[in-house]
Design an enzyme around this catalytic site. Structure first.
Site, PDB file in Angstrom:
ATOM      1  N   GLU A 168       0.819  -1.205   0.000  1.00  0.00           N
ATOM      2  CA  GLU A 168       0.000   0.000   0.000  1.00  0.00           C
ATOM      3  C   GLU A 168       0.864   1.271   0.000  1.00  0.00           C
ATOM      4  OE1 GLU A 168      -3.091   0.283  -0.344  1.00  0.00           O
ATOM      5  OE2 GLU A 168      -3.339   2.401   0.144  1.00  0.00           O
ATOM      6  N   ASP A 169       1.890   1.289   0.796  1.00  0.00           N
ATOM      7  CA  ASP A 169       2.592   2.547   1.074  1.00  0.00           C
ATOM      8  C   ASP A 169       4.014   2.649   0.529  1.00  0.00           C
ATOM      9  OD1 ASP A 169       0.362   3.385   2.439  1.00  0.00           O
ATOM     10  OD2 ASP A 169       1.089   2.741   4.401  1.00  0.00           O
TER      11      ASP A 169
END
Ligand code: MN
Length: 480
Positions: free
Chosen positions: A76-77
């Protein structure tokens, strides 16, 4: 923050299958991937996945879950991809990370009413592998612990509401009681700061006022139990601020009137001892009516088992007492983690343990809109039924609103025809009293007793109703 070797040591202490290299590799991979990223608190971002892994390790989850927890925000990051993870950590880990990532994406898009939809997808994901849900709950736990660092008030409130509505109940459903309570208190503090402070201050005062209320009562309970030769462990605690506040609101009472601010747990070896201890307590103390619940013969939906009762101690304190066996205690404290079998894959646990998930899924498929579904899941189970007991302790399940006359007919037609008096929880009561959950009924019958035609007005079961109708007809026929 747990250091690399500390985390590995911790997991090794309970999971003999541990692949240490994989765990070490995940720690380093996550550290590098998150690099210089920061949390709003100013802490390095990497501290977050490590804390989440730590929470799951204290629940003794298998090393695959811990690896996935370390990596849960990398896709996700960071620039890492699912393919990267698959190459380094294999399919099992990728599936878990992918499941958690999907949930996190949903959160970002979710607004207000869409929370129901969010919830629905969340359940879908966790049904595929319950570990996705466990990682998500641990993730939320750490985010709530660090919630106060978020500067945007609206965002804090949204996260706190979502935690109360969705994650705390889910934690409870999978048996993570302590995490559920911690989530609730953190959300409560954010949403109602003043109330939170007031309840905490009252709690402090209560302890200061009675010096050591928990210690005193625990010692007394131990003394009583020692006389019975039942080996028991006794623990006392003060209820959480959120649960106290919620009870004050729903029961519309003051802090002082609550009987369950002080709660005790008595842990015994065998199931029959639970009932023996209950008998001893009810014999020694003044019992608060309506508070006895037998979750042993009728366990909660999450398989929680215990006897609950509330009594007044000689020092005139209202206390709640839970009685359960060591095994029930383990299940209640650690939930799914307590049932963990190292040699078995989680998918092999296809038995009754996750039946409620399948029930939820089925209910969702049948619901027209997710909001309605969310509404329905808040409803209590068995709300149209009442559970009561005979003098001998036999359990009767009857429709809500029934009276001792219905109860007598449920035992036998003869008892129903001849019931002359009833005592409920040891107290003599009128025959038209509505039976409440947990009531224990002892009926008196008499040959002379004749069925009254007026009884037809206060019975609920068809069995009782038709019998009374017949008797009254026969009776009046004979007269004419
Ligand atoms: Mn996270």
């Amino acid at each position: 923050m747990l250091r690399q070797f500390e985390l590995v040591d911790l997991v090794r202490s309970y999971d003999p299958e541990i692949d240490e290299d994989l765990l070490n590799k995940a720690y380093v991979f996550s550290l590098k991937a998150h690099g210089a990223q920061m949390r709003e608190s100013g802490a390095p971002f990497f501290s977050h996945p490590v804390e989440v892994a730590g929470i799951l390790a204290t629940l003794k989850l298998d090393y695959i879950t811990i690896v996935a927890a370390l990596l849960h925000d990398t896709v996700e990051d960071t620039v890492a991809t699912l393919d990267d993870l698959k190459q380094h950590f294999g399919n099992k880990v990728v599936d878990l990370v992918n499941g958690v990532t999907k949930l996190s994406n949903l959160e970002i898009k979710a607004v207000n009413a869409e929370q129901a939809e969010n919830f629905r997808k969340l359940v879908l994901a966790m049904a595929a592998d319950i570990r996705v849900l466990l990682i998500k709950i641990a993730d939320r736990m750490h985010n709530m612990q660090t919630l106060h660092f978020i500067k945007d008030k609206q965002r804090r409130v949204k996260i706190a509401i979502e935690t109360l509505d969705i994650y705390a109940p889910l934690a409870s459903r999978v048996g993570l009681q302590k995490i559920k309570e911690a989530l609730e208190d953190l959300a409560f503090k954010e949403l109602h700061e003043n109330a939170y402070e007031v309840v905490c201050t009252r709690l402090k005062n209560l302890c200061a006022f009675s010096e050591e209320p928990i210690e005193e009562i625990a010692t007394e309970l131990k003394t009583i139990l020692e006389r019975t030769n039942i080996k028991a462990r006794v623990f006392g605690r003060i209820k959480t601020p959120y649960s106290i506040w919620k009870k004050m609101i729903t029961r519309n009472t003051t802090f002082e009137q609550l009987c369950d601010v002080l709660a005790f747990r008595i842990i015994v070896q065998t199931l029959p001892e639970c009932y023996q201890v209950l008998g001893v307590l009810h014999n020694s103390y003044w019992v608060i009516p309506g508070r006895f619940k037998d979750y042993i013969s009728t366990p909660k939906e999450n398989n929680y088992q215990a006897l609950h009762t509330a009594v007044i101690s000689p020092r005139y304190q209202r206390v709640e007492i839970q009685i359960r066996t060591e095994q029930m205690d383990l299940s209640a404290e650690y939930g799914i983690a307590a049932h963990w079998q190292y040699k078995q894959d989680i998918h092999a646990h296809d038995g009754t343990q996750y039946q409620w998930i399948r029930n939820l899924l089925q209910a969702m498929e049948q619901a027209d809109n997710p909001n309605e579904f969310l509404e329905n899941t808040k409803l209590e189970m068995f709300q149209d039924q009442v559970f009561c007991f005979s003098e001998e302790g036999e359990l009767f399940i009857l429709p809500k609103g029934v009276t001792p006359i219905d109860f007598a007919y449920a035992i036998s037609t003869w008892s129903g025809d001849h019931i002359s008096a009833v005592s409920i929880n040891g107290k003599s009561m009128p025959l038209q009293t509505i039976i409440q959950n947990g009531d224990q009924l002892s009926i008196t019958t008499s040959e002379e007793q004749k069925t009254c035609s007026s009884w037809g007005n206060f019975v609920r079961t068809g069995q009782a109703r038709s019998r009374i109708r017949n008797l009254v007809h026969t009776h009046s026929d004979g007269k004419n």
